[in-house]
Design a protein around this motif. Sequence first.
Motif, PDB file in Angstrom:
ATOM      1  N   LYS A  28      -2.107  -1.939   6.342  1.00 20.56           N
ATOM      2  CA  LYS A  28      -2.371  -0.505   6.455  1.00 20.56           C
ATOM      3  C   LYS A  28      -3.842  -0.288   6.122  1.00 20.56           C
ATOM      4  O   LYS A  28      -4.412  -0.952   5.268  1.00 20.56           O
ATOM      5  CB  LYS A  28      -1.522   0.302   5.466  1.00 20.56           C
ATOM      6  N   ARG A  29      -4.441   0.655   6.819  1.00 21.31           N
ATOM      7  CA  ARG A  29      -5.840   0.996   6.585  1.00 21.31           C
ATOM      8  C   ARG A  29      -5.907   2.479   6.259  1.00 21.31           C
ATOM      9  O   ARG A  29      -5.458   3.306   7.045  1.00 21.31           O
ATOM     10  CB  ARG A  29      -6.653   0.664   7.839  1.00 21.31           C
ATOM     11  N   LEU A  30      -6.431   2.817   5.101  1.00 16.57           N
ATOM     12  CA  LEU A  30      -6.529   4.196   4.649  1.00 16.57           C
ATOM     13  C   LEU A  30      -7.999   4.493   4.387  1.00 16.57           C
ATOM     14  O   LEU A  30      -8.566   3.987   3.425  1.00 16.57           O
ATOM     15  CB  LEU A  30      -5.735   4.408   3.358  1.00 16.57           C
ATOM     16  N   VAL A  36      -2.984   7.317   8.117  1.00 14.39           N
ATOM     17  CA  VAL A  36      -2.895   5.894   7.777  1.00 14.39           C
ATOM     18  C   VAL A  36      -2.808   5.110   9.077  1.00 14.39           C
ATOM     19  O   VAL A  36      -2.011   5.440   9.953  1.00 14.39           O
ATOM     20  CB  VAL A  36      -1.641   5.628   6.915  1.00 14.39           C
ATOM     21  N   TRP A  37      -3.632   4.079   9.186  1.00 13.74           N
ATOM     22  CA  TRP A  37      -3.596   3.236  10.374  1.00 13.74           C
ATOM     23  C   TRP A  37      -2.588   2.126  10.160  1.00 13.74           C
ATOM     24  O   TRP A  37      -2.647   1.418   9.165  1.00 13.74           O
ATOM     25  CB  TRP A  37      -4.946   2.589  10.617  1.00 13.74           C
ATOM     26  N   ILE A  42      -5.042  -0.696  13.867  1.00 16.17           N
ATOM     27  CA  ILE A  42      -6.112  -1.572  13.368  1.00 16.17           C
ATOM     28  C   ILE A  42      -6.577  -2.499  14.496  1.00 16.17           C
ATOM     29  O   ILE A  42      -7.770  -2.629  14.760  1.00 16.17           O
ATOM     30  CB  ILE A  42      -5.622  -2.396  12.155  1.00 16.17           C
ATOM     31  N   LYS A  43      -5.622  -3.104  15.194  1.00 19.67           N
ATOM     32  CA  LYS A  43      -5.943  -4.014  16.296  1.00 19.67           C
ATOM     33  C   LYS A  43      -6.712  -3.284  17.394  1.00 19.67           C
ATOM     34  O   LYS A  43      -7.749  -3.755  17.866  1.00 19.67           O
ATOM     35  CB  LYS A  43      -4.662  -4.621  16.860  1.00 19.67           C
ATOM     36  N   ASP A 109      -6.453  -1.775   3.124  1.00 19.45           N
ATOM     37  CA  ASP A 109      -7.892  -1.542   3.182  1.00 19.45           C
ATOM     38  C   ASP A 109      -8.082  -0.053   2.955  1.00 19.45           C
ATOM     39  O   ASP A 109      -7.694   0.763   3.788  1.00 19.45           O
ATOM     40  CB  ASP A 109      -8.406  -1.981   4.551  1.00 19.45           C
ATOM     41  N   MET A 110      -8.641   0.314   1.805  1.00 17.35           N
ATOM     42  CA  MET A 110      -8.812   1.720   1.465  1.00 17.35           C
ATOM     43  C   MET A 110     -10.281   1.999   1.201  1.00 17.35           C
ATOM     44  O   MET A 110     -10.940   1.227   0.505  1.00 17.35           O
ATOM     45  CB  MET A 110      -7.989   2.066   0.226  1.00 17.35           C
TER      46      MET A 110
END
Length: 119
Positions: A28-30, A36-37, A42-43, A109-110
């Motif tokens: 997850k990417r924040l 939230v991704w 992300i890809k 990843d925040m």
Amino acid sequence: MSAIDEYETAWATGDFLKVEGFFTEDAKRLHTEPYVWDRAEIKRYFEERAAQGAAAPQAAGEVDWKSGREYIEIRVEGDIAYDIFTTDRFKALHIWERQADGSWKIKYDMGMLNDPESE
């Protein structure tokens, strides 16, 4: 952790397909975006960045992604690790997870952009 240096180098050199490979399948990417991704987002993001980079070299005067990076802490606790850092532009936290093959990948990843008003 050598994985952190490899990840930073991939970012700094614009190798976004390699950057994308540093994320777990359930990552997850924040960031400063309002959502939230998930892994698919992300890809898509890194594939788009890679395509843009191939079509146009890094903009003149663009700041190197690794420039001015200051680590607050890097810690490994069993199969989980994290790095907390700041740059002139943002602050971030990566939570890494050791994979079955012994490699390390980012699970979370925040980050957030620095407030230009506070400078």
